[in-house]
Design a protein around this motif. Structure first.
Motif, PDB file in Angstrom:
ATOM      1  N   ALA A  26     -12.081  40.653  -8.688  1.00 29.76           N
ATOM      2  CA  ALA A  26     -12.413  39.845  -9.848  1.00 29.76           C
ATOM      3  C   ALA A  26     -13.658  39.000  -9.590  1.00 29.76           C
ATOM      4  O   ALA A  26     -14.181  38.369 -10.498  1.00 29.76           O
ATOM      5  CB  ALA A  26     -11.234  38.939 -10.210  1.00 29.76           C
ATOM      6  N   GLY A  27     -14.126  38.991  -8.352  1.00 26.89           N
ATOM      7  CA  GLY A  27     -15.319  38.201  -8.033  1.00 26.89           C
ATOM      8  C   GLY A  27     -15.003  36.803  -7.551  1.00 26.89           C
ATOM      9  O   GLY A  27     -15.849  35.918  -7.619  1.00 26.89           O
ATOM     10  N   LYS A  28     -13.766  36.608  -7.051  1.00 30.50           N
ATOM     11  CA  LYS A  28     -13.370  35.268  -6.591  1.00 30.50           C
ATOM     12  C   LYS A  28     -14.247  34.813  -5.423  1.00 30.50           C
ATOM     13  O   LYS A  28     -14.858  33.753  -5.464  1.00 30.50           O
ATOM     14  CB  LYS A  28     -11.895  35.271  -6.138  1.00 30.50           C
ATOM     15  N   SER A  29     -14.278  35.645  -4.385  1.00 29.19           N
ATOM     16  CA  SER A  29     -15.078  35.289  -3.209  1.00 29.19           C
ATOM     17  C   SER A  29     -16.557  35.256  -3.550  1.00 29.19           C
ATOM     18  O   SER A  29     -17.313  34.457  -3.000  1.00 29.19           O
ATOM     19  CB  SER A  29     -14.826  36.289  -2.081  1.00 29.19           C
ATOM     20  N   THR A  30     -16.949  36.145  -4.476  1.00 31.25           N
ATOM     21  CA  THR A  30     -18.353  36.175  -4.877  1.00 31.25           C
ATOM     22  C   THR A  30     -18.738  34.861  -5.558  1.00 31.25           C
ATOM     23  O   THR A  30     -19.824  34.317  -5.318  1.00 31.25           O
ATOM     24  CB  THR A  30     -18.600  37.354  -5.830  1.00 31.25           C
ATOM     25  N   ALA A  31     -17.826  34.348  -6.391  1.00 32.35           N
ATOM     26  CA  ALA A  31     -18.089  33.072  -7.059  1.00 32.35           C
ATOM     27  C   ALA A  31     -18.276  31.967  -6.014  1.00 32.35           C
ATOM     28  O   ALA A  31     -19.153  31.115  -6.117  1.00 32.35           O
ATOM     29  CB  ALA A  31     -16.932  32.732  -7.990  1.00 32.35           C
ATOM     30  N   MET A  32     -17.433  32.024  -4.983  1.00 31.25           N
ATOM     31  CA  MET A  32     -17.499  31.057  -3.895  1.00 31.25           C
ATOM     32  C   MET A  32     -18.858  31.150  -3.197  1.00 31.25           C
ATOM     33  O   MET A  32     -19.501  30.138  -2.936  1.00 31.25           O
ATOM     34  CB  MET A  32     -16.377  31.420  -2.917  1.00 31.25           C
ATOM     35  N   LYS A  33     -19.265  32.378  -2.906  1.00 36.40           N
ATOM     36  CA  LYS A  33     -20.545  32.576  -2.225  1.00 36.40           C
ATOM     37  C   LYS A  33     -21.702  32.106  -3.094  1.00 36.40           C
ATOM     38  O   LYS A  33     -22.679  31.549  -2.594  1.00 36.40           O
ATOM     39  CB  LYS A  33     -20.731  34.056  -1.863  1.00 36.40           C
ATOM     40  N   ALA A  34     -21.570  32.334  -4.409  1.00 32.47           N
ATOM     41  CA  ALA A  34     -22.623  31.902  -5.323  1.00 32.47           C
ATOM     42  C   ALA A  34     -22.753  30.376  -5.282  1.00 32.47           C
ATOM     43  O   ALA A  34     -23.854  29.836  -5.248  1.00 32.47           O
ATOM     44  CB  ALA A  34     -22.307  32.365  -6.740  1.00 32.47           C
ATOM     45  N   LEU A  35     -21.606  29.706  -5.247  1.00 29.99           N
ATOM     46  CA  LEU A  35     -21.634  28.244  -5.203  1.00 29.99           C
ATOM     47  C   LEU A  35     -22.268  27.743  -3.916  1.00 29.99           C
ATOM     48  O   LEU A  35     -22.887  26.691  -3.879  1.00 29.99           O
ATOM     49  CB  LEU A  35     -20.211  27.682  -5.316  1.00 29.99           C
ATOM     50  N   VAL A  59     -15.521  27.217   4.533  1.00 28.03           N
ATOM     51  CA  VAL A  59     -14.722  27.905   5.544  1.00 28.03           C
ATOM     52  C   VAL A  59     -14.615  29.369   5.113  1.00 28.03           C
ATOM     53  O   VAL A  59     -13.911  29.686   4.158  1.00 28.03           O
ATOM     54  CB  VAL A  59     -13.306  27.302   5.661  1.00 28.03           C
ATOM     55  N   PRO A  60     -15.321  30.277   5.776  1.00 25.27           N
ATOM     56  CA  PRO A  60     -15.254  31.684   5.392  1.00 25.27           C
ATOM     57  C   PRO A  60     -13.856  32.251   5.646  1.00 25.27           C
ATOM     58  O   PRO A  60     -13.064  31.658   6.362  1.00 25.27           O
ATOM     59  CB  PRO A  60     -16.274  32.365   6.303  1.00 25.27           C
ATOM     60  N   GLN A  61     -13.605  33.402   5.041  1.00 23.21           N
ATOM     61  CA  GLN A  61     -12.277  33.997   5.200  1.00 23.21           C
ATOM     62  C   GLN A  61     -12.099  34.579   6.596  1.00 23.21           C
ATOM     63  O   GLN A  61     -11.084  34.383   7.241  1.00 23.21           O
ATOM     64  CB  GLN A  61     -12.081  35.098   4.158  1.00 23.21           C
ATOM     65  N   ASN A  62     -13.127  35.319   7.058  1.00 23.47           N
ATOM     66  CA  ASN A  62     -13.036  35.955   8.373  1.00 23.47           C
ATOM     67  C   ASN A  62     -13.995  35.303   9.337  1.00 23.47           C
ATOM     68  O   ASN A  62     -14.964  34.694   8.931  1.00 23.47           O
ATOM     69  CB  ASN A  62     -13.389  37.433   8.261  1.00 23.47           C
ATOM     70  N   ARG A  63     -13.723  35.501  10.597  1.00 22.11           N
ATOM     71  CA  ARG A  63     -14.612  35.004  11.652  1.00 22.11           C
ATOM     72  C   ARG A  63     -15.032  33.567  11.380  1.00 22.11           C
ATOM     73  O   ARG A  63     -16.214  33.249  11.301  1.00 22.11           O
ATOM     74  CB  ARG A  63     -15.846  35.909  11.781  1.00 22.11           C
ATOM     75  N   LEU A  89     -12.825  26.647   0.576  1.00 26.99           N
ATOM     76  CA  LEU A  89     -12.017  27.474   1.466  1.00 26.99           C
ATOM     77  C   LEU A  89     -11.846  28.859   0.851  1.00 26.99           C
ATOM     78  O   LEU A  89     -11.380  28.988  -0.286  1.00 26.99           O
ATOM     79  CB  LEU A  89     -10.629  26.842   1.652  1.00 26.99           C
ATOM     80  N   ASP A  90     -12.226  29.885   1.609  1.00 25.61           N
ATOM     81  CA  ASP A  90     -12.044  31.246   1.113  1.00 25.61           C
ATOM     82  C   ASP A  90     -10.765  31.821   1.712  1.00 25.61           C
ATOM     83  O   ASP A  90     -10.732  32.160   2.890  1.00 25.61           O
ATOM     84  CB  ASP A  90     -13.263  32.101   1.489  1.00 25.61           C
ATOM     85  N   GLU A  91      -9.732  31.896   0.896  1.00 30.24           N
ATOM     86  CA  GLU A  91      -8.421  32.409   1.321  1.00 30.24           C
ATOM     87  C   GLU A  91      -7.938  31.811   2.641  1.00 30.24           C
ATOM     88  O   GLU A  91      -7.781  32.525   3.636  1.00 30.24           O
ATOM     89  CB  GLU A  91      -8.465  33.940   1.423  1.00 30.24           C
TER      90      GLU A  91
END
Lengths: 234, 337
Positions: A40-49, A83-87, A158-160
């Motif tokens: 749905a673009g959830k993480s993408t929205a986060m990255k855009a912000l 805070v990214p989801q991975n690494r 926070l991403d997931e």
């Protein structure tokens, strides 16, 4: 005045747009949650912000200051933390060193902030000399959140944060996140565990195909039959 | 009893001491390779020539000191020239990075492209060195050649076998200990050092934390350049300075870095000694050693040498192949500083 707001964001990674006129905002002391189906673009929205995505249109502002043109690094200096989801931890470094690296841009004495983080996550104080890579999933997430808090941000993204942790640890993490928000920080997160996340959310955004489908308080979304049926499994 | 002591002294004289010195030189070289790999994520094939470059300038400074009659007897004069060698190497590397490597870094070229680029730099440096100083073999050591002399050792202990420790060997080991201690202190205790480890561990997160990548890369070149100049000068002091041999040093140095786990400083040090001891032990003739330990008629007719010294480079190759097959990550499973 929102602590963080992204208005009418449109953009994607290559030629195809993933976000379409998407608007997301969060106020100081609030928890806002972005939920929605996969892709749905959830993480993408986060990255855009956070400036990790080129926007074709729309603007991002922190406390009414336009930061649309800033790089992610410069946004950290404007009081944003991500805070990214991975690494999201330095696995070969100790817990304490992870927190020190979080405070890298600070030239002042950050021992107070570190004490606050240790108060929030007591287990980290116990494991401060241990390498972050040796910790359990939940503890790692605490290190990741703690690292982000070291800059004393006004907005925490926070991403997931609960991806891959057990339900008990998830509840625990959510409690801590509420605590962070109550200290006056605006918290925005993307969550797979939509139901639990909306329960603690002051504000919820349901994204579908990169568009805002529903925007309401967390409680209202939980009670909305349409949302329940489509996204919360009845 | 006497025989056993003789055997031990013989072994120490021909294997232990030379391998320790050679291992220290390899370890310092491998540390430079591993630092660049840990930060810039490519295998720097120019490292041998960088060592040669540093040694060349240390040597030129040494000649200047000798011409002025300035020395630090009994220590070799090359130590005075070393700071100049380090400075020249660091400046050269920062310039090369700015003119060459930076371009490929900004383009986000894959590691193999950078590896080829570093090979190009290797040939260029090789040419520069030949123009400046020429291909001749040059003596580096002066001052007192020995700390412990064979004759004196024999007289003092009354053994048949003598032990010799060259000044250059002692300096090699001492310098290696000093450099490693300083490097570990820097990486583990200082803010800049920690930011380097963070960058090596997780580049994206380091950038999010506000670590300046240009600074981290610059520090990596400074450290690698200093280590290369020191390693090269010590090797030259121990043997002699002949530009051609530094090209050949590239193999044992890379073998050392890979055996230990490329990217891991601790691995580079361990790898340096593993390679050095393997090389010396496999090419040492054990005839006399066995004769001391067994009854008189046990002495083998041949030299009891596993490999002719001409094959010493094959040892690095064999170890390299074995490591890559059995444990490709190396002893310390390196990747991060």
């Amino acid at each position: 005045m929102s602590a963080l707001v992204g208005e009418g964001m449109t953009g994607g990674y290559g030629g195809v747009d993933i976000l379409h006129d998407c608007t997301i905002g969060v106020d100081a002391g609030e928890v806002a949650v972005i939920v929605g189906p996969n892709g749905a673009g959830k993480s993408t929205a986060m990255k855009a912000l956070f400036g990790m995505l080129d926007l074709k249109s729309g603007r991002v502002a922190v406390h009414d200051k336009d930061i649309t043109a800033l790089s992610p690094q410069d946004r950290v200096r404007e009081g944003m933390a991500f805070v990214p989801q991975n690494r999201n931890v330095f696995t070969s470094m100790t817990v304490e060193e992870n927190l020190e690296m979080g405070a890298f841009i600070r030239d002042d004495d950050f021992t107070d902030t570190m004490t606050q983080v240790f108060d929030l996550f007591p287990i980290l104080k116990e494991k401060r000399r241990q390498a972050a890579g040796e910790l359990s999933g939940g503890q790692r997430q605490q290190v990741a959140v703690g690292r982000a808090l070291m800059t004393q941000p006004q907005v925490l993204m926070l991403d997931e944060p609960t991806a891959g942790v057990s339900p008990i640890v998830m509840d625990e993490l959510f409690d801590r996140i509420i605590e962070v928000a109550r200290s006056g920080i605006a918290v925005l997160m993307v969550e797979q565990n939509a139901k639990q996340a909306l329960e603690i959310a002051d504000k919820g955004y349901v994204l579908v195909q990169g568009e805002n489908r529903f925007t309401d308080s967390g409680q209202a979304l939980l009670e909305n039959p349409e949302v329940r049926q489509a996204f919360l499994g009845g | 009893m006497q025989d056993i002591l003789n055997a031990i002294v013989l072994f120490a004289n021909f294997v232990l001491v030379p391998a320790m010195a050679y291992g220290s030189q390899l370890a310092l070289g491998a540390l430079g390779v591993t630092l660049i790999y840990g930060i810039l994520r490519f295998s720097n094939f120019a490292h041998g020539e960088i060592m040669s470059f540093g040694t060349m300038f240390a040597l030129i400074a040494m000649w200047a000191f000798q011409a002025e009659g300035i020395g630090i007897e009994p220590a070799p004069t090359i130590l005075l020239g070393l700071p100049f060698g380090i400075a020249a190497t660091v400046l050269m590397l920062l310039l090369v990075d700015r003119l060459v490597f930076r371009y490929y870094r900004l383009k986000k070229s894959p590691p193999v492209v950078l590896l080829i680029v570093s090979t190009g730099i290797m040939f260029c440096l090789n040419g520069v060195i030949r123009i400046v100083i020429g291909p001749d073999d040059r003596q580096v050591s002066d001052g007192a050649r020995f700390i412990v002399k064979v004759g004196e050792f024999k007289k003092a202990t009354g053994l048949d076998e003598g032990l010799a420790i060259k000044t250059s060997q002692l300096i090699s080991v001492a310098m290696a200990i000093l450099c490693v201690a300083l490097l570990f202190w820097f990486l583990n205790r200082t803010r800049a050092g920690k930011s380097m480890r963070a960058y090596s561990d997780n580049e994206d997160l380091a950038l999010l934390s506000g670590v300046n990548p240009d600074r981290v890369v610059a520090i990596a070149w400074v450290l690698a350049g200093a280590l290369a100049a020191i390693a090269g000068s010590l090797y030259g002091l121990d043997k002699s300075y002949k530009p051609f041999t530094y090209l050949q040093l590239l193999l044992p140095i890379f073998a050392a870095a890979i055996v230990g786990g490329i990217g891991s400083p601790l691995g580079a040090i361990t790898g340096g000694y593993v390679i050095a001891f393997s090389e010396v032990m496999l090419t040492y003739p054990y005839k006399k050693f066995i004769a001391y330990l067994g009854p008189a008629d046990w002495a083998p007719q041949g030299l009891a040498q596993l490999l002719a010294t001409d094959y010493k480079f094959a040892v690095s190759f064999m170890i390299l192949v074995m490591v890559l097959i059995l444990r490709p990550t190396g002893i310390f499973a390196g990747r991060t500083l």
